[in-house]
Write an enzyme that holds these catalytic residues in place. Structure first.
Site, short mmCIF file in Angstrom:
data_model
loop_
_atom_site.label_atom_id
_atom_site.label_comp_id
_atom_site.label_asym_id
_atom_site.label_seq_id
_atom_site.Cartn_x
_atom_site.Cartn_y
_atom_site.Cartn_z
N THR A 1 0.81 -1.22 0.00
CA THR A 1 0.00 0.00 0.00
C THR A 1 0.84 1.27 0.00
OG1 THR A 1 -1.79 -1.10 1.16
CG2 THR A 1 -1.74 1.27 1.33
N GLN B 1 -4.30 -21.08 18.97
CA GLN B 1 -5.07 -20.05 18.25
C GLN B 1 -5.08 -18.74 19.04
OE1 GLN B 1 -9.00 -21.54 17.05
NE2 GLN B 1 -8.10 -23.52 16.60
#
Ligand code: ASP
Length: 339
Positions: free
Chosen positions: A18, A283
């Site tokens: 970006t 996780q």
């Protein structure tokens, strides 16, 4: 009298992302432009008084397209220019920046110069861009020396917003805010406010005379599998059928736990018989795998699953690719991974 210090020489490697994008008038989507245009938006670069050179990927990419071949390319660029520069700044898309930083940290063995990755959430040409500050501060960090003339941060790291983080501890956590990266399980290496404050106690100490040993081989025969309540055996069976598979990253619950199912233990034992290494990563963003804490974790340990401790997923994926690329497989890989 001390010899006068020569101005720092920094190589800026532009891969895309970006920071160097513009909005396509027809589609409204962001696409890459070249490095010269990027620099034209940051006239402040002239004020450093450093030697700033650049190297641009022939086709700057959105980092979703980043691949192990690009990591090899980056290692080649850094190692080919290693003697000429005091530090390196890698401009990179944010999406996979943490993977690239992790991969480079393994592939650049003996690194004693800063390799600082940065990018931005808004293109450098946008009015409220975060790209300018990220770029300027990353350059300052890459050039920073202590009073003995040694690099302040002789390691692969990510600078974003106000934090400098160890590359292989970093994760992207925000698809929108400027504060897009975190290192949940390791301290920041520096903070940028009015002053740049380096946390020397957390920064790697290296012998500046250690030669750089670049590594160029990666093996991508791995997969990542995330557990969820209700996951079925067929998913694991499909993985068992993948040809040439050498390692599986298993994203488990909490402290490294998985459902207690006979079929899961069977699958794990088949994988082990085939020489496929399974690494347990939680996780959770923060904390570590402790497989002996619950029975639901112990069953994994008893079936040969390797402990990924408090590593990020980006770190485990790239470490496996690196170790496999170095020729470690099966039991040897298990031992090497845990060291
Ligand atoms: N999609 C972009 C990339 O990773 C996002 C960014 O740079 O922030 O290349």
């Amino acid at each position: 009298m001390n010899a006068p210090r020569k101005q720092p020489a920094i190589l800026i490697i532009y891969t895309g992302g970006t920071i160097g994008m513009y909005q396509n008038a027809q589609t409204g989507a962001l696409c890459n432009f070249d490095f010269d245009r990027l620099v034209s938006y940051v006239p402040e670069l002239q004020r450093f008084g450093y030697q700033l050179d650049s190297y641009t990927f022939p086709h700057p990419i959105d980092s979703s397209d980043m691949s192990p071949d690009n990591w090899v390319e980056l290692v080649r660029i850094i190692s080919d220019h290693y003697e000429q520069y005091d530090g390196f700044v890698v401009l990179h898309g944010t999406d996979t920046m943490a993977y690239t930083a992790s991969a480079l940290s393994f592939m650049l063995e003996g690194l004693s110069k800063p390799v600082v990755l940065t990018g931005s959430q808004l293109p450098v040409g946008a009015l409220r861009t975060d790209g300018k500050e990220n770029l300027l501060t990353a350059i300052e960090i890459a050039a920073a020396r202590d009073k003995n003339g040694q690099a302040m941060v002789p390691e692969v790291c990510v600078f974003f917003e106000s934090r400098l983080m160890r590359g292989n501890r970093t994760t992207k956590i925000n698809a929108e805010g400027f504060d897009a990266f975190r290192s949940f399980n390791y301290h920041s290496l520096a903070h940028a406010g009015i002053h740049l404050r380096f946390e020397r106690q957390y920064i790697r100490r290296v012998d500046a005379n250690t030669p750089l040993t670049p590594h160029f081989r990666l093996d991508r025969n791995i997969c990542v599998l995330t557990l969820f309540p209700g996951i079925q055996r067929e998913i694991f069976d499909a993985i068992l059928g993948v040809k040439n598979l050498k390692a599986v990253v298993l994203k488990t619950y909490g402290a490294g736990n998985a459902p207690q199912r006979e079929w899961l233990r069977e699958v794990l034992s088949h994988l082990r018989q085939r020489g496929v290494v399974v690494v347990n990563v939680t996780q959770c963003s923060k904390g570590t795998v402790e497989m002996a804490r619950y029975e639901s974790g112990l069953q994994l340990l008893q079936n040969g699953v390797v402990n990924g401790y408090d590593s990020t997923i980006e770190c485990v994926v790239t470490k496996l690719m690196f170790l496999l690329g170095e020729g470690f497989e099966g039991e040897e890989l298990r031992l090497k991974f845990e060291n």
